[in-house]
Design a protein around this motif. Sequence first.
Motif, PDB file in Angstrom:
ATOM      1  N   ALA A   1     -64.753 -57.414 -26.158  1.00 46.69           N
ATOM      2  CA  ALA A   1     -65.446 -56.651 -27.120  1.00 46.69           C
ATOM      3  C   ALA A   1     -66.834 -56.286 -26.453  1.00 46.69           C
ATOM      4  N   VAL A   2     -67.723 -57.463 -26.102  1.00 46.14           N
ATOM      5  CA  VAL A   2     -68.896 -57.677 -26.266  1.00 46.14           C
ATOM      6  C   VAL A   2     -69.256 -57.059 -24.840  1.00 46.14           C
TER       7      VAL A   2
ATOM      8  N   ALA B   1     -70.075 -57.705 -33.477  1.00 49.08           N
ATOM      9  CA  ALA B   1     -69.801 -57.274 -31.438  1.00 49.08           C
ATOM     10  C   ALA B   1     -71.100 -57.045 -31.286  1.00 49.08           C
TER      11      ALA B   1
ATOM     12  N   GLN C   1     -72.071 -67.018 -24.059  1.00 47.10           N
ATOM     13  CA  GLN C   1     -72.983 -66.006 -25.024  1.00 47.10           C
ATOM     14  C   GLN C   1     -72.324 -64.891 -26.190  1.00 47.10           C
ATOM     15  N   PHE C   2     -71.399 -64.548 -24.872  1.00 41.65           N
ATOM     16  CA  PHE C   2     -70.422 -63.105 -25.273  1.00 41.65           C
ATOM     17  C   PHE C   2     -69.525 -64.054 -26.825  1.00 41.65           C
TER      18      PHE C   2
ATOM     19  N   ALA D   1     -69.831 -66.238 -28.900  1.00 42.50           N
ATOM     20  CA  ALA D   1     -71.048 -66.531 -29.760  1.00 42.50           C
ATOM     21  C   ALA D   1     -70.369 -66.725 -31.669  1.00 42.50           C
ATOM     22  N   ASP D   2     -69.414 -65.709 -31.336  1.00 38.53           N
ATOM     23  CA  ASP D   2     -69.507 -64.812 -32.050  1.00 38.53           C
ATOM     24  C   ASP D   2     -67.370 -65.019 -32.572  1.00 38.53           C
TER      25      ASP D   2
ATOM     26  N   VAL E   1     -65.755 -62.673 -32.532  1.00 41.62           N
ATOM     27  CA  VAL E   1     -65.664 -61.060 -31.859  1.00 41.62           C
ATOM     28  C   VAL E   1     -64.949 -61.397 -30.129  1.00 41.62           C
TER      29      VAL E   1
ATOM     30  N   ASN F   1     -78.421 -62.568 -28.446  1.00 43.48           N
ATOM     31  CA  ASN F   1     -77.981 -63.086 -26.742  1.00 43.48           C
ATOM     32  C   ASN F   1     -79.061 -62.724 -26.758  1.00 43.48           C
TER      33      ASN F   1
ATOM     34  N   VAL G   1     -73.703 -60.448 -31.535  1.00 39.93           N
ATOM     35  CA  VAL G   1     -73.672 -60.757 -30.504  1.00 39.93           C
ATOM     36  C   VAL G   1     -74.581 -61.079 -29.657  1.00 39.93           C
ATOM     37  N   ILE G   2     -74.315 -59.467 -28.967  1.00 37.18           N
ATOM     38  CA  ILE G   2     -75.376 -58.539 -28.249  1.00 37.18           C
ATOM     39  C   ILE G   2     -77.174 -59.281 -28.285  1.00 37.18           C
TER      40      ILE G   2
END
Lengths: 542, 207
Positions: free
Chosen positions: A81-82, B189, A70-71, A73-74, A77, B196, B192-193
């Motif tokens: 960073a996530v 970023a 899931q980290f 997903a982009d 990114v 999720n 994304v969090i």
Amino acid sequence: MVIGIVSKPGENTNEFVIVTPDDTEIKTGEFVYYKGDVEVQNDDGSVVEQEKKIFARVTGREQQRGFPDQFMADPGVSPDAVARKLGISTEGVDLYNITATVIGYYDEKLNDFTNPRIVPKPGTEIRLASDSDLEEYLTEAVPEEGSAFIGDLIHRPPEQTEIHLPIDAFASTHLSVLASTGSGKSYTASVLIEEMMQPDSRAAVLVLDPHGEYGSLKQMEEGEKFQDGDYAPEVQIKRPESIQIRISELSLGDLFSIIDDPSDPQEQVLAEAWNQLQSEEDDYISINDLQNKVEEVGDEKDLESSARALDWRIDKALDRDLFDHSNHLSLSELLEPGQCTVLQLDTMDQRDQQMMVSVLFRKINQERVAHEKGRESELEFPVFGLLEEGHRFAPADGDARSLPVLSTILSEGRKFGVGIGIISQRPSKIDDDVLSQCKTQIIMQIQNPLDQDAVKKGVEDVGEDLLDELPGLTPGQAIIAGDSVNTPFLSRIRNRYTEHDAESLEATKLWQESWKEQQREPDGMAEPEDEEGASNRDQPLD
Amino acid sequence: MTLKNNIEIGSVVGSNSHIDYVGEIYTETMRENPPEPTDFEFGQFVYVSKEVQGQQRAFVGIIYDTQLVDPDQGRSGPRLAQPDEQNIFQPSYVDEKQVLTGIVLLGHAKVEDGELVDPEHSIPRWTLEIDDVVQKLSDEAVTRFHEVDGEVRLEYYQRIVDVAGGFAEDILSQVLTHLKQEKPGEADALDVIQKNLEWQTKMGGVE
């Protein structure tokens, strides 16, 4: 350097799992070791415990811990960073489980690895095997003493290791170089020849070269690496025009194979005629001699029509440049220690090539057997023959004159000092027995599944883990396995000292040149305006 | 001057753990100008200002739950007074109607010249005390609280999930939306969090 800790035994015997935080050093095929006590026998026969380095090969690697998908997903990114945003440390996150298979400790008495038959305990520290240990233990070759410097280990930095193969081992127990087109088989074979022709070996090598790829080996004659005092290797390149088979050197089987579809009575006549000619011990049999003898036998046996029918068949089969009543390839001319003879067969028909190999190697084998049995012989030294396109000469379907003699040499040759190297891009098309008799294997990139299976079947001691690497190897990378090495390993073949001839043609460049050439050709044509009388051609005719 | 003139919304009256506090919202009997409902709404950032070891610090938390307490609920006996006169005859009874808020502590920061400095999203070693005044944290200060080491962070993320349970997704989603607006450079970023989070919470219920 400790690179991981044993966490548990693996699924298979001899297998164990290592946990390591960092995978950069540990690649599949890498060698690691741990220290363990093993029982060894002393010179006086007493058994003592001794601490030894027990080596293992890395066979697999899987991530045990890492950032979740899931980290990621982009794509713009980074997972780091996530993770940072969530207060998760981005260092030391990845945790790998590495599977390794025990090879054993090096037994100085046996000069080979001995498996202690027990996997290390959880908690045992695992270290990376040192370059010098690997150089010493992977093969039994001593540099500069009849050894072939083949290259370095794939998982170590380039040129950091030097791997030598014992020439004695692969030259007597045969060798196979298996790889798909373009992955460097003839390059590798040339490297081996270069090594065999160096002053510390001075081998007698015969190369069957159906593509004319080995011509540049001639440079060895001048190369500094190859000189030592009076010694410099001699390289003879023989073109198809100069290659001939003496008719008297054919066997009856050879003769049957080239005669066009003979009937039973014809075979009977031919066999009788041939045997009679052979018994006369005449080294020079001409086509006429054979035809006359066939006629004679036909008359005797009341098979005149068969004899007549054979007449033109013999003509058709033997009246070619390849066969001659007196000229032939004399073994003493072809084979000499310190001499490498390249038979370039590129314009020769495949059946003729097989015939050549059959006649030549039968003769070599006979002479070597004679020598070993103490009889007079032309070959008083061992020889090594390298067959490019090996599947042509020992095909799986058995349809080649050369197969029986090659089978014989491969199964018995080691006793008589005839070594064979089979090079092929189609292992699945090579006779199974022939393939399995090649006790040293150099296997390079193979993508065809049939060929991969053939290698798996034909090559005994290479583990599945290494064979799984086959499709992913890049040109110049090879798995080396078999009797010449103590355990299979991945190697990078060294650069050749001589130039390499077998590069693919640069098609686009050649097309361009050819096109430009054609544009220049029509010299005789002129532009309409330049033609004579062009200036006044529109004027009305008077 | 982000921490000046902030509305006092209530005081600490108890705790469920070191990071999970209960605050009582001021009513008109306690303060002349009691906070408006928008001042103590769900997901509101709050802080308690305290001096620790000679250093002024702000303990930052967020309202993750609200409970209404009415001691009269379920009491069905007759009253002596009319409802309008209850304030006169039973003042304590009126006092006992409370709005309690759950506050999860997210981190702390130094306070210098009314500004949050060096915010940390770790659990503070020091505890809040009963009667500590809870103040509303301005939007500006909320953004400042999330700037750790030069970038936006929510290192307390898992703590909200643990304490607020099923409410965590809404709270975090609000925070993320706010931060995405304030810090467009880091929106990807944060997105994304957020996605999720939504996926896990919502799919968790479906699966």
